[in-house]
Design an enzyme around this catalytic site. Structure first.
Site, PDB file in Angstrom:
ATOM      1  N   CYS A  81      31.614  56.477  35.556  1.00 39.83           N
ATOM      2  CA  CYS A  81      31.459  55.468  34.494  1.00 39.83           C
ATOM      3  C   CYS A  81      30.478  54.379  34.933  1.00 39.83           C
ATOM      4  O   CYS A  81      30.564  53.854  36.045  1.00 39.83           O
ATOM      5  CB  CYS A  81      32.819  54.848  34.174  1.00 39.83           C
ATOM      6  SG  CYS A  81      32.745  53.537  32.934  1.00 39.83           S
ATOM      7  N   ASP A 103      41.180  31.296  45.861  1.00 44.54           N
ATOM      8  CA  ASP A 103      39.769  31.246  45.500  1.00 44.54           C
ATOM      9  C   ASP A 103      39.084  29.929  45.877  1.00 44.54           C
ATOM     10  O   ASP A 103      38.201  29.462  45.178  1.00 44.54           O
ATOM     11  CB  ASP A 103      39.656  31.489  43.981  1.00 44.54           C
ATOM     12  CG  ASP A 103      38.216  31.624  43.516  1.00 44.54           C
ATOM     13  OD1 ASP A 103      37.385  32.091  44.305  1.00 44.54           O
ATOM     14  OD2 ASP A 103      37.918  31.237  42.376  1.00 44.54           O
TER      15      ASP A 103
END
Length: 308
Positions: free
Chosen positions: A190, A132
């Site tokens: 969802c 990251d």
């Protein structure tokens, strides 16, 4: 050659598991064609806000062979950070990933161990480890490596495991047996993460407007937080877990076993009043090696003042 590729992949996955990684998958190092147009459009829409660094190294983000000469494989790994205990709901909150020591150093050390193992067991292999902190599209690679699918909140979800994971990569000039990309989207109809986001940062098309995200406002944005989002942060002072907390797949989350991710005891017991009166000395003690240090004491004070 195929047998060697398979045995190398098995060997690497076994060692990754021993080092504490939850999942490990392999994809061929190649240009991310599908992601190129999506990234270009995301930047054009200004969804990166003041994160100007997202505009840099466009080609490198999409092609690992520009990051590692002769790259043949991208190994994607996940590491669980779901905590055993969480903060009181009534206090000012920190995203769970920042409870313990800074994950960059901890995961990077484990990746370097894995790279050292590969060198010892397989031979001269060149590559780089990423956590990251470089232009690598980690979620795309994790999906291509068969780890999981990218949810509507743009985070990687692993079936029966959830999404509270750090992602990391080893890009190597070693040819390995690749895994089948994860093609099924198990989010279905969802919309819980979209409905729950108080700043409407999650768009219906599996895209996040980063410039509207609470994490962006409380970590990335260095200027004053705009008054238009006043009262919408639901007590989040560093990062935000709302979209993950409401995700049905995270009912499968289990506590991690990494000692260095355990929070400072004071973090879990501090009240709103404690946070409002926090001194720099307390900040340094509670967040001694934490990723929260990134926002600095003055940044956290700004966030707390905004929540009052």
């Amino acid at each position: 050659m195929k047998a060697a590729k398979e045995s190398y992949s098995v060997l690497i996955k076994q060692e990754a598991k021993r080092l504490g990684f939850e999942s490990c998958g392999v994809a061929k190092a190649e240009f991310l064609e599908e992601e190129a147009s999506n990234l270009e459009q995301w930047l054009k829409n200004g969804f990166h806000g003041e994160m100007k660094y997202m505009e840099n190294h466009f080609d490198k983000r999409l092609d690992p062979r520009l990051l590692v000469e002769g790259a043949k494989s991208v190994i994607s790994l996940s590491f669980n950070y779901f905590p055993e205990e969480i903060q009181n709901k009534e206090t000012f909150k920190v995203a769970k990933y920042a409870y313990g020591e800074d994950y960059h150093q901890i995961i990077k050390a484990k990746l370097n161990e894995l790279a050292f193992f590969i060198q010892n067991e397989i031979g001269e292999v060149n590559g780089r480890a990423f956590v990251d902190s470089a232009p690598v599209m980690e979620r795309a690679w994790a999906q291509k490596s068969g780890l999981g699918w990218i949810g509507k909140h743009s985070l990687l979800i692993q079936k029966n495991k959830g999404s509270f994971f750090f992602l990391a990569e080893l890009i190597l000039d070693l040819e390995l047996e690749t895994d089948t990309p994860f093609k099924t989207d198990h989010c279905g109809n969802c919309t819980k993460c979209i409905d729950a986001c108080p700043t409407e940062a999650i768009l219906p098309n599996n895209t996040v407007d980063g410039s509207k995200c609470i994490s962006y406002f409380t970590i990335e944005l260095k200027d004053e937080i705009p008054s238009s989002v006043k009262g919408k942060f639901e007590n989040w002072m560093f990062g935000c877990d709302i979209c993950q907390d409401v995700c049905p797949w995270n009912r499968f989350s289990t506590p991690h076993s990494e000692k260095k991710f355990k929070p400072h005891p004071d973090l879990l017991s501090m009240t709103k009043n404690d946070w409002e009166e926090i001194t720099e000395d307390v900040f340094k003690k509670v967040f001694k090696k934490s990723a929260v240090k990134r926002t600095k004491f003055v940044g956290l004070q700004r966030n707390i003042s905004f929540l009052k």
